[in-house]
Each structure stands twice: as structure tokens, then as C-alpha cells.
Design a protein around this motif. Structure first.
Motif, PDB file in Angstrom:
ATOM      1  N   ASP A   1       0.819  -1.217   0.000  1.00 39.86           N
ATOM      2  CA  ASP A   1       0.000   0.000   0.000  1.00 39.86           C
ATOM      3  C   ASP A   1       0.853   1.269   0.000  1.00 39.86           C
ATOM      4  OD1 ASP A   1      -2.367  -1.501   0.014  1.00 39.86           O
ATOM      5  OD2 ASP A   1      -2.346  -1.649   2.196  1.00 39.86           O
ATOM      6  N   GLY A   2       1.955   1.226  -0.744  1.00 39.48           N
ATOM      7  CA  GLY A   2       2.806   2.392  -0.884  1.00 39.48           C
ATOM      8  C   GLY A   2       3.762   2.640   0.260  1.00 39.48           C
ATOM      9  N   LYS A   3       3.780   1.764   1.252  1.00 35.08           N
ATOM     10  CA  LYS A   3       4.643   1.939   2.426  1.00 35.08           C
ATOM     11  C   LYS A   3       5.682   0.817   2.496  1.00 35.08           C
ATOM     12  CE  LYS A   3       0.946   4.133   5.122  1.00 35.08           C
ATOM     13  NZ  LYS A   3       0.103   4.054   6.342  1.00 35.08           N
ATOM     14  N   VAL A   4       6.849   1.159   3.018  1.00 41.05           N
ATOM     15  CA  VAL A   4       7.905   0.161   3.208  1.00 41.05           C
ATOM     16  C   VAL A   4       7.646  -0.591   4.509  1.00 41.05           C
ATOM     17  CG1 VAL A   4      10.364  -0.202   3.595  1.00 41.05           C
ATOM     18  CG2 VAL A   4       9.617   1.490   1.921  1.00 41.05           C
ATOM     19  N   LEU A   5       7.503  -1.912   4.410  1.00 40.86           N
ATOM     20  CA  LEU A   5       7.340  -2.743   5.602  1.00 40.86           C
ATOM     21  C   LEU A   5       8.687  -3.132   6.195  1.00 40.86           C
ATOM     22  CD1 LEU A   5       4.539  -5.214   4.410  1.00 40.86           C
ATOM     23  CD2 LEU A   5       4.276  -3.040   5.622  1.00 40.86           C
ATOM     24  N   LEU A   6       9.658  -3.347   5.331  1.00 40.24           N
ATOM     25  CA  LEU A   6      10.987  -3.757   5.778  1.00 40.24           C
ATOM     26  C   LEU A   6      11.976  -3.465   4.664  1.00 40.24           C
ATOM     27  CD1 LEU A   6      12.724  -5.305   7.926  1.00 40.24           C
ATOM     28  CD2 LEU A   6      12.217  -7.395   6.628  1.00 40.24           C
ATOM     29  N   LYS A   7      13.117  -2.931   5.025  1.00 38.32           N
ATOM     30  CA  LYS A   7      14.173  -2.662   4.056  1.00 38.32           C
ATOM     31  C   LYS A   7      15.504  -2.796   4.777  1.00 38.32           C
ATOM     32  CE  LYS A   7      15.629   0.759   0.566  1.00 38.32           C
ATOM     33  NZ  LYS A   7      15.343   2.094  -0.019  1.00 38.32           N
ATOM     34  N   GLU A   8      16.303  -3.775   4.348  1.00 36.59           N
ATOM     35  CA  GLU A   8      17.546  -4.077   5.063  1.00 36.59           C
ATOM     36  C   GLU A   8      18.683  -4.388   4.093  1.00 36.59           C
ATOM     37  OE1 GLU A   8      18.394  -4.283   8.299  1.00 36.59           O
ATOM     38  OE2 GLU A   8      16.436  -3.905   9.229  1.00 36.59           O
TER      39      GLU A   8
ATOM     40  N   ARG B   1       7.707  -1.359  -6.333  1.00 40.42           N
ATOM     41  CA  ARG B   1       6.576  -0.444  -6.117  1.00 40.42           C
ATOM     42  C   ARG B   1       5.726  -0.361  -7.385  1.00 40.42           C
ATOM     43  NH1 ARG B   1       6.274   3.141  -1.821  1.00 40.42           N
ATOM     44  NH2 ARG B   1       8.080   3.237  -0.421  1.00 40.42           N
ATOM     45  N   MET B   2       6.382  -0.309  -8.530  1.00 37.23           N
ATOM     46  CA  MET B   2       5.667  -0.283  -9.798  1.00 37.23           C
ATOM     47  C   MET B   2       4.900  -1.584 -10.003  1.00 37.23           C
ATOM     48  SD  MET B   2       5.903  -1.692 -13.064  1.00 37.23           S
ATOM     49  CE  MET B   2       7.623  -2.183 -13.134  1.00 37.23           C
ATOM     50  N   LEU B   3       5.542  -2.719  -9.698  1.00 36.90           N
ATOM     51  CA  LEU B   3       4.876  -4.008  -9.853  1.00 36.90           C
ATOM     52  C   LEU B   3       3.665  -4.125  -8.942  1.00 36.90           C
ATOM     53  CD1 LEU B   3       8.040  -6.322  -9.942  1.00 36.90           C
ATOM     54  CD2 LEU B   3       6.628  -5.669 -11.898  1.00 36.90           C
ATOM     55  N   ALA B   4       3.827  -3.706  -7.695  1.00 39.90           N
ATOM     56  CA  ALA B   4       2.720  -3.766  -6.741  1.00 39.90           C
ATOM     57  C   ALA B   4       1.544  -2.924  -7.198  1.00 39.90           C
ATOM     58  CB  ALA B   4       3.194  -3.310  -5.361  1.00 39.90           C
ATOM     59  N   ASN B   5       1.848  -1.881  -7.947  1.00 37.72           N
ATOM     60  CA  ASN B   5       0.823  -0.930  -8.396  1.00 37.72           C
ATOM     61  C   ASN B   5       0.360  -1.203  -9.829  1.00 37.72           C
ATOM     62  OD1 ASN B   5      -0.785   1.237  -7.539  1.00 37.72           O
ATOM     63  ND2 ASN B   5       0.473   2.711  -8.659  1.00 37.72           N
ATOM     64  N   GLY B   6       0.641  -2.415 -10.337  1.00 41.56           N
ATOM     65  CA  GLY B   6       0.102  -2.817 -11.629  1.00 41.56           C
ATOM     66  C   GLY B   6       0.686  -2.117 -12.831  1.00 41.56           C
TER      67      GLY B   6
ATOM     68  N   PRO C   1      -0.557  -9.474  -6.744  1.00 41.74           N
ATOM     69  CA  PRO C   1      -1.321  -8.547  -7.590  1.00 41.74           C
ATOM     70  C   PRO C   1      -2.578  -7.984  -6.940  1.00 41.74           C
ATOM     71  CG  PRO C   1      -0.679 -10.511  -8.824  1.00 41.74           C
ATOM     72  CD  PRO C   1      -0.354 -10.778  -7.397  1.00 41.74           C
ATOM     73  N   GLU C   2      -3.165  -8.715  -5.996  1.00 41.17           N
ATOM     74  CA  GLU C   2      -4.408  -8.260  -5.381  1.00 41.17           C
ATOM     75  C   GLU C   2      -4.192  -7.566  -4.043  1.00 41.17           C
ATOM     76  OE1 GLU C   2      -7.035 -11.593  -5.184  1.00 41.17           O
ATOM     77  OE2 GLU C   2      -7.102 -11.876  -7.369  1.00 41.17           O
ATOM     78  N   GLU C   3      -2.932  -7.444  -3.618  1.00 49.94           N
ATOM     79  CA  GLU C   3      -2.638  -6.875  -2.298  1.00 49.94           C
ATOM     80  C   GLU C   3      -1.882  -5.555  -2.369  1.00 49.94           C
ATOM     81  OE1 GLU C   3      -3.873  -8.462   0.288  1.00 49.94           O
ATOM     82  OE2 GLU C   3      -4.510 -10.190  -0.905  1.00 49.94           O
ATOM     83  N   ASN C   4      -1.569  -5.078  -3.592  1.00 54.26           N
ATOM     84  CA  ASN C   4      -0.728  -3.885  -3.750  1.00 54.26           C
ATOM     85  C   ASN C   4       0.546  -4.028  -2.918  1.00 54.26           C
ATOM     86  OD1 ASN C   4       0.130  -1.392  -4.636  1.00 54.26           O
ATOM     87  ND2 ASN C   4      -1.151  -0.218  -3.229  1.00 54.26           N
TER      88      ASN C   4
ATOM     89  N   ILE D   1       4.168  -9.465   4.508  1.00 56.27           N
ATOM     90  CA  ILE D   1       3.156  -8.773   3.713  1.00 56.27           C
ATOM     91  C   ILE D   1       1.753  -9.218   4.103  1.00 56.27           C
ATOM     92  CG2 ILE D   1       2.193  -8.697   1.369  1.00 56.27           C
ATOM     93  CD1 ILE D   1       5.123  -8.549   0.361  1.00 56.27           C
ATOM     94  N   LEU D   2       1.588 -10.516   4.381  1.00 56.34           N
ATOM     95  CA  LEU D   2       0.277 -11.075   4.709  1.00 56.34           C
ATOM     96  C   LEU D   2      -0.027 -11.048   6.202  1.00 56.34           C
ATOM     97  CD1 LEU D   2       0.292 -14.172   2.306  1.00 56.34           C
ATOM     98  CD2 LEU D   2      -0.733 -11.916   1.920  1.00 56.34           C
ATOM     99  N   ASP D   3       0.869 -10.433   6.979  1.00 57.38           N
ATOM    100  CA  ASP D   3       0.706 -10.335   8.437  1.00 57.38           C
ATOM    101  C   ASP D   3       0.535 -11.714   9.069  1.00 57.38           C
ATOM    102  OD1 ASP D   3       0.637  -9.001  10.860  1.00 57.38           O
ATOM    103  OD2 ASP D   3      -1.538  -8.669  10.792  1.00 57.38           O
ATOM    104  N   ASP D   4       1.415 -12.624   8.673  1.00 58.87           N
ATOM    105  CA  ASP D   4       1.342 -14.002   9.170  1.00 58.87           C
ATOM    106  C   ASP D   4       2.750 -14.565   9.353  1.00 58.87           C
ATOM    107  OD1 ASP D   4       0.113 -16.387   9.953  1.00 58.87           O
ATOM    108  OD2 ASP D   4       0.079 -17.177   7.901  1.00 58.87           O
TER     109      ASP D   4
END
Length: 463
Positions: free
Chosen positions: A27-34, A237-242, A312-315, A341-344
Motif C-alpha cells: 500500500d505504498g509503504k515500506v514494511l521492511l528494508k535491510e 513499487r511499480m509491480l505492486a501498483n500494476g 497482484p491483489e494486495e498492492n 506482507i500477509l501479516d502471518d
């Protein structure tokens, strides 16, 4: 992140791991970057967000992205016979030659097996590499099954060159790198020793050691891109956004959807039991992970393992690369990022390390008979030493050295063990390839390159 540190430590303890980079966005935000570990272990130089990594076959998605853009522009379609677009393209199977399309090339259903060894021989001339496809015997029927094939990606990249008058590397920068703001460097064109770049490593018994960088620009469309973590973040980011980033669309919605439309089933199970229904699209493997559609692709070359994927369906999307091969790192870190990403997120990912140990054979696949080698005298070796020619592979030479027959071909310098009756076996450690050479009574040679060319390749003795 504690689970990331734990997983890296587990991998490093058992397999060694110089270092790596990884990123996940949603959703346009970085969850993790290392960035972690060493770019250059001997020099003590650490990886950072600008360190260049060779992403190997993750480069294929850049080739299909450019081809998809050319479809948008009306220069080609995925289903136009290549022969109509490039009349001099030839294959040994004449039906395949007339009917093969860019889609067939990009989803690995042309009937050819890998033939990767010859890419160590034809390293610079892309047109010559594509020309030699005409001499590769089909291993399977045209469109019969999925069979991973790198030269067809070179041919697809070369087709893009022919349609535009620009080389593949220029097309990538112009149509992807510049619009997205990515740093791009290319194998065989740019050197990495003088840049902020990760050095390539392999491991044995948990100890890492430096290996040579893969060289040669001819094969770049199937795996020759160097880039860094900041740039991979822009890409995913581009891929996540289609297909769109910061309001700038680099491929149409229809064109992007075509890239991840399944074309051919991939047999076998994934490393993770929750990943099911694998198919190959256009430089993307599609599957369902924990009930969510996913598209991803791995990349492997001397010293580097990479993985890029998106939901593709989760951005949402992820990317990673490590500069040590023969480890389970790219699978362990892939699924960790997917779960993030899936919070699991799981408490432990060592089950993937155990699965790697069970399923991956890093040694030769010799039969019991092939383990019974015999001595080869210099006098007897005279029957086999010399030069052998195949129009697709070129010249392969065998010499006698230190009691063994030795193959010189391209970048290869391979020792063989004698089994008697003109039969030899050899094992190449870096790419875990088993070779079988059978010298006939007429003096010619049949080569079988397991995991590479499943069909025997005929070489005629010329010297």
C-alpha cells in the motif's frame, strides 16, 4: 526485526552467508528494508542500499516488460510468429520454427532444453548466440511441456533490438530505468570491481569463498542486470501498483495483466507447502500462496541468488538478493517477506532449511556403475584427445593431464573420469552439472550434460 536476524543467523551458521539486501512494500509503504552482511568479506566492506547485486534471471522480467511495451506500441504481439517479425530466425524443428511466438519463447515451451553450457563459449555476440539456436536438437515436442530455456530469452531480447534498432541494454535504461529512476549496470559491459558492488561467493561446509564473476554480454536478456536495493524498491513499487509508479504508467493495464497470465503448468512442489498451483507466465511464476495469488521469479548465477515477487491483489511486493550461492537463503527470506506482507510471520523458518537439505543435491548424480572409474593411460588417451565440433556449440577440445581427460570449452576447464569403453563422467561443482562423454568407434563424440541438455549433443572430431 528479530525473526529476520534469527533466520539469517540460522542460514549463516549452517551454510555461510556473506550478505544480502531485501525489501517489502505494501500500500505504498515500506514494511521492511535491510542491507546486511558483507559486500566484500575479505575487505570487510558492508552492503548498503546502493550496493550493486547481480539479479540473474530476475532480469527476465525486464525483457518481457520491454516486449510488453512494444506490444503496446503496435510493434509486435505476443502471439505473432517470430518468423514474421524476424525472418532469419531458425530452429531445427521446422514446425516450431514457423509457429514459435514471443509468448512461447517467454514461457519456456519451445521444446528445447537448457543448453546453458554453450553460453560460456558464445559470450559477446548476441546475434551469433541466437543464430546457433538453429542447431539445438529439440528435447521435447513443441508446446508439449514447460522446459526452462535461457537462449530463447536472449532471442526475445534480440527481437526487441531488431524491432527498435536499439540494443537491449539501451532499451532497459530508456524504457524502464530512466522512467522509474533505477540504477542499471550490465554484465560484460560494466565492471563491478571499481564500483560499490557485492562480490560473488559460494560456500562449502558453511565456509564462504570468492568465485569468479560471470562475464559476457551476449546473454544479458536472460540474466545480466546489476542493480541495488533502492532501485529494486522502485521496481517492486511499480509491480505492486500494476505497472504504474508516482502517476507514471510504464505499461498499459492490459499489457501488465498479460505479463502474469499463466501459460504453462510447472510440475513439482514448491519449497513451502502453502504455495500451490505453479504456472509460468511471461518471466513470472504464478502461484497461490496461503490463498493469495502471487507472481515471483528467482535468479541464480555465480555468487548470487535473487528473488522478486508481488501479490497482484494486495498492492504488495518484495525483492531480495544474497551474494552467496548454494544456500536456502533466497527461499527462507522470500517466504519471510511474503508472510510479513500477509501479516502471518512464523516464529521460525528453519523448516525451509531442512527442506533444502532434503531436496537439493549439490553433488554428482552418478549411477553405481559410473562410480567405478578406471585408470587412463596417456597412450589410451590418444584415442580421445583432440578437437570436436558442433555447429551450435562450436569447438570443444580434450587434452590429457595428470592421468585424466580434460575438457576445454569456453570458460570451462573440466576434468573427466574414465569408465572404460570410451565412456567418461565429470562433475562441475559451481553449477552442479554432471557430464557424460561417449566417444564412438568412429572417433566422434556424444555429450550428455545433465541438468543442462537432457538430449545428447553430437560433436564431430575435426582435429
Amino acid at each position: 526485526m528479530e525473526i529476520l536476524e534469527k533466520t539469517i543467523a540460522q542460514i549463516r551458521e549452517q551454510f555461510g552467508l556473506a550478505g544480502g539486501i531485501l525489501v517489502a512494500v505494501k500500500d505504498g509503504k515500506v514494511l521492511l528494508k535491510e542491507s546486511f552482511g558483507y559486500a566484500d568479506a575479505e575487505a570487510g566492506k558492508l552492503n548498503d542500499n546502493k550496493t550493486l547485486f547481480q539479479i540473474a534471471s530476475c532480469s527476465k522480467a525486464f525483457t518481457t516488460m520491454v516486449a510488453g511495451q512494444l506490444c503496446d506500441e503496435g510493434k509486435m504481439t505476443w502471439d505473432t510468429p517470430v518468423k514474421q517479425l524476424m525472418p532469419d530466425f531458425k530452429m531445427m524443428d521446422k514446425y516450431a520454427e514457423e509457429h514459435v511466438t514471443p509468448r512461447d519463447m517467454a514461457c519456456h515451451r519451445t521444446g528445447l532444453c537448457r543448453h546453458d553450457v554453450m553460453r560460456t563459449f558464445v559470450r559477446e555476440d548476441r546475434a551469433d548466440l541466437v543464430r546457433r539456436i538453429a542447431y539445438f536438437p529439440p528435447a521435447f515436442g513443441f508446446r508439449e511441456k514447460y522446459s526452462y530455456q535461457n537462449q530463447m530469452y536472449v532471442a526475445l531480447g534480440y527481437l526487441c533490438e531488431r524491432l527498435t534498432g536499439k540494443i537491449w541494454e539501451e532499451l532497459l535504461k530508456e524504457k524502464i530505468g530512466d522512467p522509474l529512476g533505477m540504477d542499471m549496470y550490465f554484465r560484460g559491459i560494466d565492471t563491478i570491481e571499481d564500483k560499490n558492488a557485492a562480490m560473488p561467493y559460494s560456500q562449502q561446509d558453511g565456509k564462504i569463498y570468492r568465485v569468479p564473476e560471470v562475464v559476457g554480454k551476449a546473454s544479458n536478456p536472460c540474466g545480466g542486470l546489476y542493480t541495488n536495493l533502492d532501485s529494486l524498491e522502485r521496481w517492486i513499487r511499480m509491480l505492486a501498483n500494476g505497472g504504474e509508479l508516482d502517476g507514471k504508467r510504464i505499461i498499459s493495464e492490459k499489457g501488465f495483466a498479460e505479463l502474469i497470465k499463466p501459460n504453462v503448468c510447472i510440475p513439482g512442489r514448491s519449497a513451502h507447502p502453502a504455495e500451490l498451483q505453479k504456472s509460468y507466465a511471461l518471466a513470472w511464476i504464478t502461484a497461490v500462496y496461503k490463498g493469495h495469488p502471487i507472481a515471483f521469479h528467482s535468479g541464480s548465477t555465480n555468487g548470487f541468488n535473487s528473488m522478486v515477487g508481488f501479490f497482484p491483489e494486495e498492492n504488495a511486493a518484495f525483492a531480495l538478493s544474497v551474494n552467496t550461492v548454494d544456500t536456502p537463503a533466497y527461499n527462507c527470506l522470500k517466504y519471510l517477506l511474503c508472510d510479513l506482507i500477509l501479516d502471518d510471520v512464523a516464529d521460525d523458518y528453519s523448516f525451509l532449511i531442512d527442506a533444502y537439505k532434503r531436496s537439493v543435491n549439490l553433488g554428482p548424480d552418478y549411477t553405481e556403475e559410473e562410480k567405478k572409474t578406471v585408470a587412463l593411460s596417456e597412450q589410451e588417451a590418444q584415442k580421445f584427445i583432440g578437437q570436436y565440433y558442433n555447429p551450435g556449440y562450436g569447438v570443444m577440445e580434450f587434452i590429457y593431464q595428470d592421468g585424466h581427460l580434460r575438457q576445454h570449452y569456453g570458460l570451462m576447464d573440466q576434468e573427466f573420469d574414465y569408465l572404460g569403453d570410451g565412456k567418461f563422467v565429470g562433475f562441475e561443482v559451481m553449477d552442479t552439472r554432471t557430464y557424460r562423454a561417449n566417444f564412438n568407434e568412429d572417433g566422434n563424440l556424444w555429450m550428455r550434460l545433465s541438468t543442462d541438455a537432457v538430449c545428447p549433443i553430437f560433436f564431430e572430431r575435426v582435429k
